[in-house]
Design an enzyme around this catalytic site. Structure first.
Site, PDB file in Angstrom:
ATOM      1  N   HIS A 142      23.513  47.829  26.316  1.00 45.62           N
ATOM      2  CA  HIS A 142      22.970  46.879  27.180  1.00 45.62           C
ATOM      3  C   HIS A 142      21.436  46.948  27.481  1.00 45.62           C
ATOM      4  O   HIS A 142      20.995  48.268  27.249  1.00 45.62           O
ATOM      5  CB  HIS A 142      23.743  46.612  28.338  1.00 45.62           C
ATOM      6  CG  HIS A 142      24.994  45.934  28.281  1.00 45.62           C
ATOM      7  ND1 HIS A 142      26.170  46.398  27.957  1.00 45.62           N
ATOM      8  CD2 HIS A 142      25.352  44.631  28.406  1.00 45.62           C
ATOM      9  CE1 HIS A 142      27.045  45.522  27.594  1.00 45.62           C
ATOM     10  NE2 HIS A 142      26.543  44.431  28.115  1.00 45.62           N
TER      11      HIS A 142
ATOM     12  N   THR B  50      32.869  44.723  30.518  1.00 44.44           N
ATOM     13  CA  THR B  50      33.556  44.334  28.937  1.00 44.44           C
ATOM     14  C   THR B  50      34.251  45.594  28.307  1.00 44.44           C
ATOM     15  O   THR B  50      35.303  45.388  27.904  1.00 44.44           O
ATOM     16  CB  THR B  50      32.733  43.467  28.209  1.00 44.44           C
ATOM     17  OG1 THR B  50      32.072  42.335  28.985  1.00 44.44           O
ATOM     18  CG2 THR B  50      33.237  43.153  26.970  1.00 44.44           C
TER      19      THR B  50
ATOM     20  N   LYS C 247      20.415  47.012  33.384  1.00 47.47           N
ATOM     21  CA  LYS C 247      21.969  46.877  33.681  1.00 47.47           C
ATOM     22  C   LYS C 247      22.140  48.215  34.473  1.00 47.47           C
ATOM     23  O   LYS C 247      21.836  49.298  34.367  1.00 47.47           O
ATOM     24  CB  LYS C 247      22.853  46.950  32.547  1.00 47.47           C
ATOM     25  CG  LYS C 247      24.132  46.601  32.843  1.00 47.47           C
ATOM     26  CD  LYS C 247      25.213  46.458  31.586  1.00 47.47           C
ATOM     27  CE  LYS C 247      26.623  45.921  32.104  1.00 47.47           C
ATOM     28  NZ  LYS C 247      26.908  45.098  33.101  1.00 47.47           N
TER      29      LYS C 247
ATOM     30  N   GLY D  76      31.478  36.296  37.729  1.00 50.76           N
ATOM     31  CA  GLY D  76      31.250  37.078  36.594  1.00 50.76           C
ATOM     32  C   GLY D  76      30.375  38.252  36.787  1.00 50.76           C
ATOM     33  O   GLY D  76      30.109  39.136  36.043  1.00 50.76           O
ATOM     34  N   SER D  77      30.260  38.846  38.102  1.00 45.38           N
ATOM     35  CA  SER D  77      29.839  40.049  38.544  1.00 45.38           C
ATOM     36  C   SER D  77      30.893  41.219  38.032  1.00 45.38           C
ATOM     37  O   SER D  77      32.025  40.889  37.711  1.00 45.38           O
ATOM     38  CB  SER D  77      29.903  40.244  39.844  1.00 45.38           C
ATOM     39  OG  SER D  77      29.277  38.832  40.576  1.00 45.38           O
ATOM     40  N   THR D  78      30.108  42.453  37.572  1.00 43.64           N
ATOM     41  CA  THR D  78      30.798  43.359  37.082  1.00 43.64           C
ATOM     42  C   THR D  78      30.644  44.523  38.065  1.00 43.64           C
ATOM     43  O   THR D  78      29.820  44.731  38.854  1.00 43.64           O
ATOM     44  CB  THR D  78      30.436  43.742  35.570  1.00 43.64           C
ATOM     45  OG1 THR D  78      28.880  43.969  35.568  1.00 43.64           O
ATOM     46  CG2 THR D  78      30.668  42.464  34.787  1.00 43.64           C
TER      47      THR D  78
ATOM     48  N   GLY E  27      22.599  32.725  42.987  1.00 48.49           N
ATOM     49  CA  GLY E  27      21.583  33.849  42.176  1.00 48.49           C
ATOM     50  C   GLY E  27      20.566  32.972  41.274  1.00 48.49           C
ATOM     51  O   GLY E  27      20.417  33.319  40.245  1.00 48.49           O
ATOM     52  N   ALA E  28      19.673  31.920  41.987  1.00 42.70           N
ATOM     53  CA  ALA E  28      18.972  31.054  41.369  1.00 42.70           C
ATOM     54  C   ALA E  28      17.882  31.950  40.655  1.00 42.70           C
ATOM     55  O   ALA E  28      17.236  31.450  39.664  1.00 42.70           O
ATOM     56  CB  ALA E  28      18.524  30.126  42.054  1.00 42.70           C
ATOM     57  N   ALA E  29      17.381  32.909  41.224  1.00 44.33           N
ATOM     58  CA  ALA E  29      16.220  33.795  40.758  1.00 44.33           C
ATOM     59  C   ALA E  29      16.529  34.723  39.544  1.00 44.33           C
ATOM     60  O   ALA E  29      15.618  34.832  38.863  1.00 44.33           O
ATOM     61  CB  ALA E  29      15.513  34.703  41.782  1.00 44.33           C
TER      62      ALA E  29
ATOM     63  N   MET F 214      32.533  36.258  30.072  1.00 45.24           N
ATOM     64  CA  MET F 214      32.662  34.541  30.185  1.00 45.24           C
ATOM     65  C   MET F 214      32.553  34.301  28.813  1.00 45.24           C
ATOM     66  O   MET F 214      33.022  33.049  28.553  1.00 45.24           O
ATOM     67  CB  MET F 214      32.103  33.861  31.087  1.00 45.24           C
ATOM     68  CG  MET F 214      31.810  34.368  32.470  1.00 45.24           C
ATOM     69  SD  MET F 214      33.295  33.757  33.239  1.00 45.24           S
ATOM     70  CE  MET F 214      33.453  34.359  34.780  1.00 45.24           C
TER      71      MET F 214
END
EC number: 1.17.1.8
Length: 267
Positions: free
Chosen positions: A155, A166, A159, A98-100, A8-10, A125
């Site tokens: 948030h 969390t 999102k 780390g995806s939710t 997911g570099a972008a 994280m």
């Protein structure tokens, strides 16, 4: 030297992850992944992330990126993360997710896909948030049923899932400490004539707006007193640093699905 690849570099998290890998000791950036035909494919990952040329080009070849790393860090979406987890399993490479927004069925599938590799799946994280999980368990167990519990999370407007992973985990921690079934007692909707609050319910409220990185407050509300435990994220660096810490920990662990509580020794 542990070789870390980033998926997911972008994205905002992807770019912070690239920076955090570069800043950390004992690790190196081995590869960066984006979806096929993305306009950034072929560009230098460091230039895209704003940390200078690194000589690592953004790729859309999942298997090649995994082959060149020891561990893949993935902050995407559940369906993409599960695909990446399966691909890592085929090459016996570790992964940090780390995806939710995972459903119970997707979490179960993730557990099945870690039969041969070590993986971390965590809704947050941040070291601070994970310390909060431990504190919440102690507070809830001590206060018992005499205090009502409400959770409020905020948030940014972009999102896509609600409530946050969390906030859900906070509710689960409290419910477990109180001997309650989270799926039964969690209350996400209050409107109109609702009647009195039930003793067991755990309220969950969601705010979306602007560029809020992430804020969570758990209220323990008693008669004549109230305890509030809050965590506020000022930027995304704590998430990316925590993910890199998790990546260095998970390499070499026995096969299985872990979380940040394992990484931090809080269990």
């Amino acid at each position: 030297m542990i070789k870390i690849a980033v998926c997911g570099a972008a994205g905002r998290m992807g770019q912070r992850l690239i920076n955090s890998v570069q800043e950390a000791e004992g690790v190196c950036l081995s590869g960066v992944l984006e979806r096929p035909a993305h306009p950034l494919v072929g560009q230098d990952a460091g230039l895209v992330a704003g940390c200078g040329a690194l000589g690592v080009s953004i790729s859309d070849d999942l298997n090649a990126v995994i082959a060149g790393c020891d561990v893949l860090i993935d902050f995407t979406a559940p369906k993409v993360s599960l695909k990446n987890l399966e691909a890592c399993g085929l090459q016996r490479k570790s992964i940090v997710i780390g995806s939710t927004g995972f459903t119970p069925e997707e979490r179960q599938l993730a557990m099945e896909l870690t039969r041969n590799i070590s993986a971390i799946l965590a809704p947050n994280m941040s070291v601070g948030v994970n310390v909060c999980f431990k504190i919440l368990k102690d507070i809830a167990a001590t206060l018992g049923d005499d205090f009502d519990v409400e959770i409020v999370e905020s948030h940014h407007r972009m999102k896509v899932d609600a409530p946050s992973g969390t906030a859900v985990r906070m509710g689960q921690v409290v419910a477990e400490a109180l001997g309650r079934d989270y799926d039964r007692v969690a209350n996400f909707h209050r409107e109109g004539i609702t009647g009195s609050r039930t003793k067991d319910e755990i309220g969950m409220q969601t705010i979306r707006g602007g560029d809020i990185v992430g804020e969570h407050t758990v209220y323990f509300i008693g008669m004549g007193e109230r305890i509030e435990l809050s965590h506020r994220a000022m930027n995304r660096d704590m998430f990316s640093r925590g993910a890199v810490r998790a990546a260095t920990w998970v390499v070499g662990q026995a096969p299985g699905l872990y979380d940040m509580q394992d990484v931090l020794g809080l269990k």
